[in-house]
Design an enzyme around this catalytic site. Sequence first.
Site, mmCIF file in Angstrom:
data_model
loop_
_atom_site.group_PDB
_atom_site.id
_atom_site.type_symbol
_atom_site.label_atom_id
_atom_site.label_comp_id
_atom_site.label_asym_id
_atom_site.label_seq_id
_atom_site.Cartn_x
_atom_site.Cartn_y
_atom_site.Cartn_z
ATOM 1 N N LYS A 1 -2.824 5.962 -4.249
ATOM 2 C CA LYS A 1 -3.890 6.900 -3.907
ATOM 3 C C LYS A 1 -3.719 8.244 -4.607
ATOM 4 O O LYS A 1 -2.591 8.683 -4.869
ATOM 5 C CB LYS A 1 -3.938 7.124 -2.390
ATOM 6 C CG LYS A 1 -3.954 5.830 -1.577
ATOM 7 C CD LYS A 1 -3.933 6.087 -0.085
ATOM 8 C CE LYS A 1 -3.651 4.813 0.689
ATOM 9 N NZ LYS A 1 -2.228 4.449 0.688
ATOM 10 N N TYR B 1 3.082 9.905 -0.677
ATOM 11 C CA TYR B 1 4.225 9.367 0.066
ATOM 12 C C TYR B 1 5.538 9.572 -0.680
ATOM 13 O O TYR B 1 6.611 9.406 -0.109
ATOM 14 C CB TYR B 1 4.059 7.869 0.330
ATOM 15 C CG TYR B 1 2.808 7.463 1.062
ATOM 16 C CD1 TYR B 1 1.999 8.396 1.712
ATOM 17 C CD2 TYR B 1 2.411 6.129 1.093
ATOM 18 C CE1 TYR B 1 0.846 8.003 2.365
ATOM 19 C CE2 TYR B 1 1.262 5.728 1.752
ATOM 20 C CZ TYR B 1 0.475 6.674 2.381
ATOM 21 O OH TYR B 1 -0.660 6.270 3.022
ATOM 22 N N ASP C 1 0.843 -1.199 0.000
ATOM 23 C CA ASP C 1 0.000 0.000 0.000
ATOM 24 C C ASP C 1 0.876 1.246 0.000
ATOM 25 O O ASP C 1 1.629 1.483 0.945
ATOM 26 C CB ASP C 1 -0.903 -0.011 1.234
ATOM 27 C CG ASP C 1 -1.826 1.198 1.285
ATOM 28 O OD1 ASP C 1 -3.009 1.056 0.920
ATOM 29 O OD2 ASP C 1 -1.367 2.290 1.691
ATOM 30 N N HIS D 1 -7.538 9.756 -1.644
ATOM 31 C CA HIS D 1 -6.805 9.683 -0.373
ATOM 32 C C HIS D 1 -7.556 10.342 0.781
ATOM 33 O O HIS D 1 -7.590 9.801 1.899
ATOM 34 C CB HIS D 1 -5.423 10.322 -0.550
ATOM 35 C CG HIS D 1 -4.400 9.815 0.410
ATOM 36 N ND1 HIS D 1 -3.051 9.854 0.155
ATOM 37 C CD2 HIS D 1 -4.516 9.264 1.646
ATOM 38 C CE1 HIS D 1 -2.393 9.328 1.174
ATOM 39 N NE2 HIS D 1 -3.254 8.970 2.099
#
Length: 281
Positions: A81, A56, A51, A112
Amino acid sequence: MSQTHETTIPTVTLNNGVEIPQLGFGVFQVPPEETQRIVEDALEAGYRHIDTAAAYRNEAGVGAAIAASGVPREEIFITTKLRNGEQGAAHEAFQNSRRALGVDYVDLYLIHWPVPSQGLFTQAWKAMEQIYANSQVRAIGVSNFLEDHLDTLIPAAEVVPAVNQVEIHPTFQQQELAAKCRSLGIAVEAYSPLGQGADLNASAVKSLAAKYGASPAQVVLAWHLAQGTIVIPKSAHSERMRENLGAVALSLTPAEITEISALESGARGGSDPAVAAFSQM
């Protein structure tokens, strides 16, 4: 069922028939320069569900790890996401994520955060429905959506979200939200499943760990799994990764599940989706 080196990870069947490994591996806050190594370690340990998210900034490392692992692409479930600041450009954002990951398709793509102040999440969902129709993603879903966000989205949607990924752990369970999701056929996925480590110190958790010769993390993860929740713990350490996988072999009694559920305190650890409005850009 997904076979690993050491155990069998159960799967959850999503509302479109796609199977997702119930215990996955999250890479939130994993530095980009360390992501490939850590994800390679996770794949070696036996994880088959990774994930990540555009926010990120480590999708490329995830993709590099998958490419280097030797594990066939079809055996790995990849979630990424849509960033909050790209809800108005979901098509382009998705393609950027897919290219960063180095894959032809993504298994699960999530909005998200709802960012209700933008008023764009329904528009983003319609774009994601088109991506799904074009078979570039196997399932689409949401993250951090509260009841009222679902009440806005569902009437406008042609595709019911497959997943809602939200903060859930023993001291913050969001039971009403989880029940609503399940009533709609939306699978519940927990992030921060260990309460960022704080929930591992609860006496009920520690006593059950001692009883079963398990780690506190295994006990909490087994509590999640017993309720049908998809869960994505993270660790940078290969021993802890393997330890967490051992949760699938731990069966708690109904009374023990109730004992852990009694830890509910209503204390959210992360941002409140009702007001969160950061761009992630």
